[in-house]
Write a protein that holds these residues in place. Structure first.
Motif, PDB file in Angstrom:
ATOM      1  N   TYR A 164      15.306  22.259  85.129  1.00 15.84           N
ATOM      2  CA  TYR A 164      14.573  23.438  84.662  1.00 15.84           C
ATOM      3  C   TYR A 164      13.646  24.023  85.726  1.00 15.84           C
ATOM      4  O   TYR A 164      12.951  24.998  85.464  1.00 15.84           O
ATOM      5  N   GLN A 165      13.618  23.381  86.906  1.00 22.19           N
ATOM      6  CA  GLN A 165      12.749  23.907  87.965  1.00 22.19           C
ATOM      7  C   GLN A 165      13.332  25.196  88.559  1.00 22.19           C
ATOM      8  O   GLN A 165      14.532  25.456  88.444  1.00 22.19           O
ATOM      9  N   GLU A 166      12.477  25.974  89.207  1.00 20.77           N
ATOM     10  CA  GLU A 166      12.975  27.213  89.819  1.00 20.77           C
ATOM     11  C   GLU A 166      14.035  26.858  90.866  1.00 20.77           C
ATOM     12  O   GLU A 166      14.024  25.768  91.442  1.00 20.77           O
ATOM     13  N   ALA A 194       8.989  17.195  90.978  1.00 22.42           N
ATOM     14  CA  ALA A 194       9.029  18.602  90.581  1.00 22.42           C
ATOM     15  C   ALA A 194       9.593  18.651  89.160  1.00 22.42           C
ATOM     16  O   ALA A 194      10.800  18.749  88.932  1.00 22.42           O
ATOM     17  N   GLY A 195       8.668  18.521  88.235  1.00 24.92           N
ATOM     18  CA  GLY A 195       9.024  18.496  86.816  1.00 24.92           C
ATOM     19  C   GLY A 195       7.733  18.668  86.051  1.00 24.92           C
ATOM     20  O   GLY A 195       6.823  19.356  86.526  1.00 24.92           O
ATOM     21  N   VAL A 196       7.621  18.014  84.904  1.00 29.87           N
ATOM     22  CA  VAL A 196       6.370  18.124  84.147  1.00 29.87           C
ATOM     23  C   VAL A 196       5.641  16.773  84.121  1.00 29.87           C
ATOM     24  O   VAL A 196       6.182  15.756  84.562  1.00 29.87           O
ATOM     25  N   HIS A 197       4.431  16.802  83.572  1.00 28.85           N
ATOM     26  CA  HIS A 197       3.540  15.654  83.724  1.00 28.85           C
ATOM     27  C   HIS A 197       4.126  14.343  83.211  1.00 28.85           C
ATOM     28  O   HIS A 197       4.044  13.316  83.887  1.00 28.85           O
ATOM     29  N   PHE A 198       4.765  14.367  82.008  1.00 28.88           N
ATOM     30  CA  PHE A 198       5.247  13.089  81.471  1.00 28.88           C
ATOM     31  C   PHE A 198       6.305  12.467  82.374  1.00 28.88           C
ATOM     32  O   PHE A 198       6.451  11.244  82.428  1.00 28.88           O
ATOM     33  N   MET A 199       7.059  13.301  83.100  1.00 28.21           N
ATOM     34  CA  MET A 199       8.103  12.781  83.996  1.00 28.21           C
ATOM     35  C   MET A 199       7.467  12.090  85.206  1.00 28.21           C
ATOM     36  O   MET A 199       7.872  10.988  85.597  1.00 28.21           O
ATOM     37  N   ALA A 200       6.460  12.759  85.792  1.00 25.09           N
ATOM     38  CA  ALA A 200       5.762  12.182  86.953  1.00 25.09           C
ATOM     39  C   ALA A 200       5.013  10.915  86.529  1.00 25.09           C
ATOM     40  O   ALA A 200       4.980   9.922  87.263  1.00 25.09           O
ATOM     41  N   THR A 233      19.700  26.166  76.127  1.00 27.80           N
ATOM     42  CA  THR A 233      18.645  25.280  76.631  1.00 27.80           C
ATOM     43  C   THR A 233      17.825  26.106  77.601  1.00 27.80           C
ATOM     44  O   THR A 233      18.052  27.313  77.746  1.00 27.80           O
ATOM     45  N   GLU A 234      16.850  25.472  78.275  1.00 30.54           N
ATOM     46  CA  GLU A 234      16.004  26.220  79.200  1.00 30.54           C
ATOM     47  C   GLU A 234      16.877  26.853  80.278  1.00 30.54           C
ATOM     48  O   GLU A 234      17.800  26.222  80.811  1.00 30.54           O
ATOM     49  N   VAL A 235      16.558  28.089  80.640  1.00 29.88           N
ATOM     50  CA  VAL A 235      17.446  28.904  81.481  1.00 29.88           C
ATOM     51  C   VAL A 235      17.633  28.357  82.903  1.00 29.88           C
ATOM     52  O   VAL A 235      18.639  28.665  83.554  1.00 29.88           O
ATOM     53  N   GLY A 236      16.707  27.496  83.372  1.00 29.63           N
ATOM     54  CA  GLY A 236      16.816  26.935  84.719  1.00 29.63           C
ATOM     55  C   GLY A 236      18.134  26.193  84.952  1.00 29.63           C
ATOM     56  O   GLY A 236      18.631  26.131  86.075  1.00 29.63           O
ATOM     57  N   ASN A 262      15.580  37.735  77.417  1.00 31.18           N
ATOM     58  CA  ASN A 262      16.836  37.367  76.769  1.00 31.18           C
ATOM     59  C   ASN A 262      17.231  35.921  77.034  1.00 31.18           C
ATOM     60  O   ASN A 262      18.397  35.559  77.005  1.00 31.18           O
ATOM     61  N   CYS A 263      16.235  35.073  77.335  1.00 27.23           N
ATOM     62  CA  CYS A 263      16.537  33.655  77.535  1.00 27.23           C
ATOM     63  C   CYS A 263      15.271  32.871  77.210  1.00 27.23           C
ATOM     64  O   CYS A 263      14.229  33.465  76.950  1.00 27.23           O
ATOM     65  N   SER A 264      15.361  31.553  77.233  1.00 23.38           N
ATOM     66  CA  SER A 264      14.181  30.744  76.948  1.00 23.38           C
ATOM     67  C   SER A 264      13.720  30.024  78.219  1.00 23.38           C
ATOM     68  O   SER A 264      14.482  29.264  78.810  1.00 23.38           O
ATOM     69  N   GLU A 265      12.502  30.302  78.619  1.00 22.15           N
ATOM     70  CA  GLU A 265      11.969  29.720  79.843  1.00 22.15           C
ATOM     71  C   GLU A 265      10.834  28.761  79.503  1.00 22.15           C
ATOM     72  O   GLU A 265      10.008  29.078  78.635  1.00 22.15           O
ATOM     73  N   CYS A 266      10.794  27.613  80.180  1.00 25.58           N
ATOM     74  CA  CYS A 266       9.678  26.693  79.973  1.00 25.58           C
ATOM     75  C   CYS A 266       8.562  27.065  80.941  1.00 25.58           C
ATOM     76  O   CYS A 266       8.658  26.833  82.154  1.00 25.58           O
TER      77      CYS A 266
END
Ligand code: 13P
Ligand code: SF4
Length: 332
Positions: A48-50, A81-87, A256-259, A284-288
């Motif tokens: 989901y990262q850029e 490069a993700g979100v806090h729970f992953m790190a 799912t998330e557009v990434g 027109n998509c879902s972005e986190c």
């Protein structure tokens, strides 16, 4: 005079990331590559990262593959490069290593939907139950959990638990309901959800499908049950990618998330990929929003200054490790 580190620490307190300007004309890709070699750092990125972050990462994967990679790495520094729970999960698996998150405030609505004190009280109501928690939780919830799971291995983990053993599943009620259907287990569910996967519009998706009858709807199990019911395939981000590769279909409506579309386009360049639309008419998509808080500039600063660092208290880390290790053992 203040040192760079003191300035950095002040900025971090305020922003959650280093706001130090990247020098003008700098080639970010080149600098990040040099720094990661110099420091023996590994860059792990979620789908989901850029796009630029996915392209520069040493490894891109779903939450299970990323945890497995973090558990095995020989690098001295893990840049997550993700979100806090992953790190945080990577740090629990590597307590002596430096784990960096480009933006410390890159959180998760699903993890936030399960506050530890409330969950501890909830758990007390079901004393004979085993707790299975999705990896999208804080270390405190993992410490209250018997086995962690991800969307890749959740079904296998539930099936590994003896049939007569009652289960609490937290925090995602959509994944929980989907697992109840798949496994036939009657689990007690925590009432949590991901705002990115609950944003999809079933009416718009069905209209899109009517206009594209040759497409297959594929969805992440964090989506609501009415969407999962019409999906041809339901799976984790890695599962969705693999399905797009192996299915004979040439067109997919991807819920799912557009990434994820970045990697999908690279893997199946000849296929048509349509992001599933959301209720909100502005996009027109879902972005986190949280996943997109990390940027290449923040990634560069984070490698250069080795900040912000993810920390987990030793006693909490030891407790949370038990449920994460059980998951890794059961996923072999
Ligand atoms: P997976 O990577 O396990 O498919 O999970 C998606 C997700 O929501 C990550 O936050
Ligand atoms: Fe959390 Fe949902 Fe974003 Fe995943 S997509 S990080 S579950 S808010």
């Amino acid at each position: 005079m203040k040192t760079t580190l003191e300035i950095a620490e002040k900025q971090l307190k305020k922003n959650g990331y280093l706001a130090i300007n990247v020098p003008e004309g700098i080639n970010l890709e080149h600098e990040i590559n040099t720094l990661r070699k110099e420091k023996n750092a590994i860059i792990l990125a979620h789908y989901y990262q850029e796009s630029a972050i996915q392209d520069i990462a040493d490894f891109v994967g779903d939450s299970l593959a990323l945890a497995q990679k973090a558990a095995k790495t020989n690098a001295d520094i893990i840049v997550f490069a993700g979100v806090h729970f992953m790190a945080e999960t990577a740090k629990i698996l590597n307590p002596t290593k430096k784990v960096l998150l480009p933006d410390l405030y890159a959180g998760c609505s699903l993890a936030d939907s399960c506050p530890p004190a409330e969950f501890a009280n909830f758990k007390k109501k079901y004393p004979n139950h085993i707790v299975v928690s999705y990896v999208n939780t804080s270390a405190e919830i993992k410490a209250l959990t018997d086995i962690v799971c991800t969307s890749s291995n959740a079904e296998k983990i539930i099936n590994s638990i003896p049939k007569e053993q009652p289960i609490i599943f937290a925090p995602d009620k959509n994944l929980g309901n989907w697992l109840i259907k798949k496994t036939g287990r009657n689990m007690v569910l925590w009432d949590g959800a991901c705002m990115v996967h609950e944003a999809f519009s079933i009416d718009k998706i069905l209209k899109l499908y009517a206009d594209n009858p040759d497409a297959e709807i594929i969805a992440h199990p964090e989506s609501q049950s009415h969407l999962l019911k019409v999906a041809k395939y339901v799976g984790s981000t890695a599962g969705l990618l693999n399905y797009a590769k192996t299915s004979k279909a040439q067109k997919f409506i991807v819920a799912t998330e557009v990434g994820i579309l970045h990697k999908m386009k690279q893997e199946v360049p000849h296929k048509t990929l349509i992001p599933a639309p959301v209720e909100d008419d502005s996009c027109n998509c879902s972005e986190c929003f949280y996943m997109k808080m990390n940027t290449m500039q923040k990634l560069y600063n984070c490698l250069k200054y080795e900040l912000p660092e993810v920390q987990v208290a030793a006693d909490l880390s030891e407790k949370a490790l038990v449920s994460i290790e059980k998951m890794l053992e059961l996923s072999k």
